[in-house]
Design an enzyme around this catalytic site. Structure first.
Site, PDB file in Angstrom:
ATOM      1  N   ASP A  14     -11.236   0.989  -1.460  1.00 31.79           N
ATOM      2  CA  ASP A  14     -11.946   0.776  -0.402  1.00 31.79           C
ATOM      3  C   ASP A  14     -10.844  -0.159   0.416  1.00 31.79           C
ATOM      4  OD1 ASP A  14     -14.313   1.339  -1.118  1.00 31.79           O
ATOM      5  OD2 ASP A  14     -14.822  -0.546  -2.052  1.00 31.79           O
ATOM      6  N   GLU A  15      -9.777   0.497   0.406  1.00 31.87           N
ATOM      7  CA  GLU A  15      -8.490  -0.263   1.359  1.00 31.87           C
ATOM      8  C   GLU A  15      -8.761   0.092   2.943  1.00 31.87           C
ATOM      9  OE1 GLU A  15      -8.043   1.593  -1.524  1.00 31.87           O
ATOM     10  OE2 GLU A  15      -6.977   0.197  -2.689  1.00 31.87           O
ATOM     11  N   GLY A  16      -9.553   1.385   3.007  1.00 34.86           N
ATOM     12  CA  GLY A  16      -9.409   1.740   4.331  1.00 34.86           C
ATOM     13  C   GLY A  16      -8.888   3.105   4.357  1.00 34.86           C
ATOM     14  N   LYS A  17      -8.689   3.952   3.380  1.00 37.91           N
ATOM     15  CA  LYS A  17      -8.201   5.025   3.123  1.00 37.91           C
ATOM     16  C   LYS A  17      -8.832   6.284   4.443  1.00 37.91           C
ATOM     17  CE  LYS A  17      -9.197   5.220  -1.076  1.00 37.91           C
ATOM     18  NZ  LYS A  17      -9.672   3.866  -1.178  1.00 37.91           N
ATOM     19  N   LYS A  19     -10.565   5.848   7.089  1.00 38.97           N
ATOM     20  CA  LYS A  19     -10.124   5.573   8.663  1.00 38.97           C
ATOM     21  C   LYS A  19      -8.827   6.041   8.677  1.00 38.97           C
ATOM     22  CE  LYS A  19      -8.146   2.894  11.822  1.00 38.97           C
ATOM     23  NZ  LYS A  19      -8.453   1.807  12.529  1.00 38.97           N
ATOM     24  N   GLY A  41     -16.228   6.241  -1.241  1.00 44.04           N
ATOM     25  CA  GLY A  41     -16.923   6.160  -0.196  1.00 44.04           C
ATOM     26  C   GLY A  41     -16.057   5.951   1.001  1.00 44.04           C
ATOM     27  N   HIS A  42     -15.778   7.107   1.851  1.00 42.52           N
ATOM     28  CA  HIS A  42     -14.605   6.805   2.736  1.00 42.52           C
ATOM     29  C   HIS A  42     -15.238   6.944   4.146  1.00 42.52           C
ATOM     30  CE1 HIS A  42     -11.411   8.390  -0.212  1.00 42.52           C
ATOM     31  NE2 HIS A  42     -12.010   7.398  -0.630  1.00 42.52           N
ATOM     32  N   THR A  43     -14.904   5.675   4.924  1.00 40.21           N
ATOM     33  CA  THR A  43     -15.711   5.543   6.221  1.00 40.21           C
ATOM     34  C   THR A  43     -14.725   5.841   7.269  1.00 40.21           C
ATOM     35  OG1 THR A  43     -16.792   3.539   5.124  1.00 40.21           O
ATOM     36  CG2 THR A  43     -17.056   3.847   7.434  1.00 40.21           C
ATOM     37  N   GLN A 231     -10.352   5.952  -4.602  1.00 38.14           N
ATOM     38  CA  GLN A 231     -10.048   4.726  -5.372  1.00 38.14           C
ATOM     39  C   GLN A 231      -8.816   4.010  -5.074  1.00 38.14           C
ATOM     40  OE1 GLN A 231     -11.202   7.617  -7.604  1.00 38.14           O
ATOM     41  NE2 GLN A 231     -13.153   7.213  -6.545  1.00 38.14           N
ATOM     42  N   ASP A 340      -7.467  -7.739  11.271  1.00 37.59           N
ATOM     43  CA  ASP A 340      -8.450  -8.372  12.214  1.00 37.59           C
ATOM     44  C   ASP A 340      -9.231  -9.217  11.601  1.00 37.59           C
ATOM     45  OD1 ASP A 340      -9.258  -5.640  11.268  1.00 37.59           O
ATOM     46  OD2 ASP A 340     -11.017  -6.286  12.130  1.00 37.59           O
TER      47      ASP A 340
HETATM   48  P1  GDP Z   1     -11.889   3.792   1.595  1.00 44.82           P
HETATM   49  O1  GDP Z   1     -12.690   4.106   0.394  1.00 44.82           O
HETATM   50  O2  GDP Z   1     -10.498   3.056   1.316  1.00 44.82           O
HETATM   51  O3  GDP Z   1     -12.027   4.791   2.738  1.00 44.82           O
HETATM   52  O4  GDP Z   1     -12.701   2.226   2.413  1.00 44.82           O
HETATM   53  P2  GDP Z   1     -14.141   2.195   2.827  1.00 44.82           P
HETATM   54  O5  GDP Z   1     -14.749   2.969   3.774  1.00 44.82           O
HETATM   55  O6  GDP Z   1     -15.026   2.161   1.531  1.00 44.82           O
HETATM   56  O7  GDP Z   1     -14.090   0.668   3.191  1.00 44.82           O
HETATM   57  C1  GDP Z   1     -13.465   0.296   4.308  1.00 44.82           C
HETATM   58  C2  GDP Z   1     -14.353  -0.311   5.340  1.00 44.82           C
HETATM   59  O8  GDP Z   1     -13.500  -1.112   6.369  1.00 44.82           O
HETATM   60  C3  GDP Z   1     -15.084   0.607   6.119  1.00 44.82           C
HETATM   61  O9  GDP Z   1     -16.244  -0.046   6.711  1.00 44.82           O
HETATM   62  C4  GDP Z   1     -14.225   1.012   7.290  1.00 44.82           C
HETATM   63  O10 GDP Z   1     -14.967   1.116   8.323  1.00 44.82           O
HETATM   64  C5  GDP Z   1     -13.365  -0.269   7.534  1.00 44.82           C
HETATM   65  N1  GDP Z   1     -12.247  -0.533   8.028  1.00 44.82           N
HETATM   66  C6  GDP Z   1     -11.210   0.089   7.912  1.00 44.82           C
HETATM   67  N2  GDP Z   1     -10.115  -0.107   8.566  1.00 44.82           N
HETATM   68  C7  GDP Z   1     -10.448  -1.292   9.160  1.00 44.82           C
HETATM   69  C8  GDP Z   1      -9.803  -2.395   9.951  1.00 44.82           C
HETATM   70  O11 GDP Z   1      -8.502  -2.233  10.124  1.00 44.82           O
HETATM   71  N3  GDP Z   1     -10.410  -3.417  10.252  1.00 44.82           N
HETATM   72  C9  GDP Z   1     -11.785  -3.474  10.047  1.00 44.82           C
HETATM   73  N4  GDP Z   1     -12.519  -4.606  10.573  1.00 44.82           N
HETATM   74  N5  GDP Z   1     -12.574  -2.763   9.337  1.00 44.82           N
HETATM   75  C10 GDP Z   1     -11.800  -1.714   8.748  1.00 44.82           C
HETATM   76  P1  IMO Z   2     -13.156   4.729  -2.744  1.00 49.24           P
HETATM   77  O1  IMO Z   2     -12.409   5.955  -2.857  1.00 49.24           O
HETATM   78  C1  IMO Z   2     -13.904   0.973  -4.918  1.00 49.24           C
HETATM   79  C2  IMO Z   2     -15.075   1.392  -9.131  1.00 49.24           C
HETATM   80  C3  IMO Z   2     -16.333   1.179  -9.538  1.00 49.24           C
HETATM   81  C4  IMO Z   2     -16.296   0.834 -11.164  1.00 49.24           C
HETATM   82  C5  IMO Z   2     -15.109   1.208 -11.437  1.00 49.24           C
HETATM   83  C6  IMO Z   2     -15.590   2.808 -12.275  1.00 49.24           C
HETATM   84  O2  IMO Z   2     -14.030   4.475  -1.877  1.00 49.24           O
HETATM   85  O3  IMO Z   2     -11.951   3.508  -2.645  1.00 49.24           O
HETATM   86  P2  IMO Z   2     -16.883   5.070 -11.777  1.00 49.24           P
HETATM   87  O4  IMO Z   2     -17.962   5.677 -10.739  1.00 49.24           O
HETATM   88  O5  IMO Z   2     -15.562   5.660 -11.313  1.00 49.24           O
HETATM   89  O6  IMO Z   2     -17.232   5.142 -13.169  1.00 49.24           O
HETATM   90  O7  IMO Z   2     -16.678   3.488 -11.493  1.00 49.24           O
HETATM   91  O8  IMO Z   2     -14.335   1.988 -10.256  1.00 49.24           O
HETATM   92  N1  IMO Z   2     -14.939   2.495  -8.264  1.00 49.24           N
HETATM   93  C7  IMO Z   2     -14.572   2.170  -6.715  1.00 49.24           C
HETATM   94  N2  IMO Z   2     -14.331   0.921  -6.262  1.00 49.24           N
HETATM   95  N3  IMO Z   2     -14.020   2.067  -4.346  1.00 49.24           N
HETATM   96  C8  IMO Z   2     -13.878   3.317  -4.807  1.00 49.24           C
HETATM   97  O9  IMO Z   2     -13.591   4.436  -4.197  1.00 49.24           O
HETATM   98  C9  IMO Z   2     -14.307   3.458  -6.166  1.00 49.24           C
HETATM   99  N4  IMO Z   2     -14.382   4.303  -7.100  1.00 49.24           N
HETATM  100  C10 IMO Z   2     -14.796   3.823  -8.275  1.00 49.24           C
HETATM  101  O10 IMO Z   2     -17.148   0.074  -8.651  1.00 49.24           O
HETATM  102  O11 IMO Z   2     -15.858  -0.510 -11.004  1.00 49.24           O
HETATM  103 MG    MG Z   3     -14.576   3.207  -0.335  1.00 49.91          MG
END
Ligand code: GDP
Ligand code: IMO
Ligand code: MG
Length: 434
Positions: A14-17, A19, A41-43, A231, A340
């Protein structure tokens, strides 16, 4: 012949990949996922519209770019169909430019039941899985019991399915887990199963390809390819905080097996770093803040899971873990996201070392889940300014640039871009990646 560039998360996901992949997709012909599944879950935010992708690569919003689900991914057809329909409702026709590897393994509905049964049996030691069937599907793959997507094109698929399903149900029956009442994404099992088969029929009309050959030919034709990680490094099955990890290789080495390319064909490696840390699910998190500061980060950063909606645990940036991640993947350029979110914090802590009893360490220890570690922090000045409308890095407040410089000096890899908001327009370039 070109090389495959890679984009990875360097923390706990969930680092923001998503985006950043969407932004970088301008420069690539092909975007390919190489591991994981719908646990991701990539947003993406485009003109105020939010899209969450689980299996489909984040280049799908760019017309004429090919998006590949590689052999290293585990695919649940039910979830994939749902995603394709969601896109269709947004006038994106994925059937044109989404390609699926024949060698990607399938997630059966019973893989999801098994995932739930395993979690249930772990009691207090739950991994916090997303319950998408990821662990059981990879287990079957390595145990040579799995079923690959390409099998749907051959007669005998149903027999393969039935045999694996029966095997799963036998295991579940020994596990004290009542699967009959269990719902998959809110749907009872028999209905999920029948929709799973309908989804399979739909996927037959997609491009189901020998993706390793396709990628190889594309490189010969000097096409540009970006591999999109899911991940993060600290969830890697080898190097993450085992057993609280996912079941695939999230590090850059995973690109080679997950797409079928040689190590010599890996080019730039982009590492995505959130300006602070988050983790969803259980497991060690040395810099976690179980206090109002952590709560403020969660609130300001909207830190709730994109796949499960669970609140994400929040904490300060951890450079011990980051250094380890950069080392494992040979990261050549860093990209910071969510800078931000930290605006308005008077001071910021950055963990540079851990204290273990009377010892100070700067490496990520094997026994992280057994030992009591205390982060050693460097305190840096925060910044007041809102970064959302930053147009260039030069305009950024001095203390923010100090924050960036401090990390670069500790990690010894430069930042190349800074993301300042969720929208695809909110990003500034610092320099070209090496
Ligand atoms: P991913 O799994 O690495 O693609 O990240 P996620 O989508 O799960 O979570 C990142 C969240 O941060 C999402 O809600 C994005 O819309 C949001 N996001 C991404 N980049 C930024 C940023 O630079 N600033 C802010 N405020 N939100 C961001
Ligand atoms: P993105 O691509 C954050 C975490 C789960 C759990 C562990 C194992 O959006 O960054 P699993 O469903 O693979 O058996 O879960 O890994 N996890 C994530 N945490 N972002 C993800 O993907 C994740 N995918 C799995 O919360 O702790
Ligand atoms: Mg995610």
């Amino acid at each position: 012949m070109t090389k495959v560039d890679v984009l990875l998360g360097l923390q706990w996901g969930d680092e923001g990949k998503g985006k950043v992949v969407d932004v970088l997709s301008h420069d690539y012909d092909i975007i390919a996922r190489f591991q994981g599944g719908a646990n991701a879950g990539h947003t993406l935010e485009i003109d105020g519209d939010k899209h969450i992708l689980h299996l489909i690569p984040s280049g799908i919003f760019h017309e004429n770019k090919i998006n590949i689900i590689g052999n290293g991914v585990v695919v649940d057809p039910f979830i994939l169909r749902k995603e394709i329909i969601n896109l269709r409702n947004k006038r994106i026709d994925a059937s044109k430019n989404l390609y699926l590897s024949k060698k990607a393994h399938l997630i059966l509905p019973t893989h999801r039941l098994l995932d739930a049964a395993h979690e249930f049996s772990r009691g207090n030691l739950k991994i916090g899985s997303t319950l998408k069937g990821i662990g059981p599907a990879y287990t079957d793959k390595t145990a040579r019991n799995g079923i690959r997507l390409g099998e749907i094109l051959y007669p005998g698929f149903y027999d393969l399915y039935k045999s694996l399903k029966d095997q799963h149900l036998r295991i579940i029956s020994m596990m004290d887990f009542d699967y009959r009442g269990f719902q998959l994404d809110g749907i009872p099992f028999p209905e999920y199963e029948s929709q799973w088969f309908e989804s399979m029929e739909m996927l037959k009309h997609f491009h189901i390809i020998d993706s390793e050959y396709f990628i190889h030919q594309s490189l010969i034709q000097n096409k540009t390819i970006l591999a999109e990680g899911a991940q993060g490094t600290m969830l890697d099955v080898e190097f993450g905080t085992y057993p609280f990890v996912t079941s695939s290789n999230t590090v850059s080495a995973g690109v080679c097996t997950g797409l079928g390319i040689a190590p010599s064909r890996v080019g730039k490696v982009y590492g995505i770093v959130k300006a602070y840390c988050t983790r969803v699910g259980s497991g060690p998190f040395p810099t976690e803040l179980d206090d109002p500061t952590g709560e403020l980060m969660r609130k300001k950063g909207c830190e709730y899971g994109s796949t499960t909606g669970r609140p994400r645990r929040c904490g300060w940036l951890d450079l011990v873990a980051l250094r380890y991640a950069v080392m494992l993947s040979g990261v050549t350029g860093l990209i910071m996201t969510k800078a931000d979110v930290l605006s308005g914090f008077k001071t910021l802590n950055v963990c540079t070392r851990y204290r273990r009893n009377s010892e100070i360490i700067d490496t990520f220890p094997f026994g992280i889940h057994h030992e009591k570690l205390t982060p050693v922090y460097e305190e840096l000045n925060g910044w007041e300014q809102d970064l959302h409308s930053l147009q260039s890095y030069e305009q950024a407040p001095e203390s923010f640039r100090n924050y960036v410089r401090f990390i670069e000096e500790e990690i010894r890899v430069p930042f190349v871009q800074i993301s300042t908001g969720a929208d695809r327009k909110q990003i500034v370039k610092i320099r070209e990646v090496l």
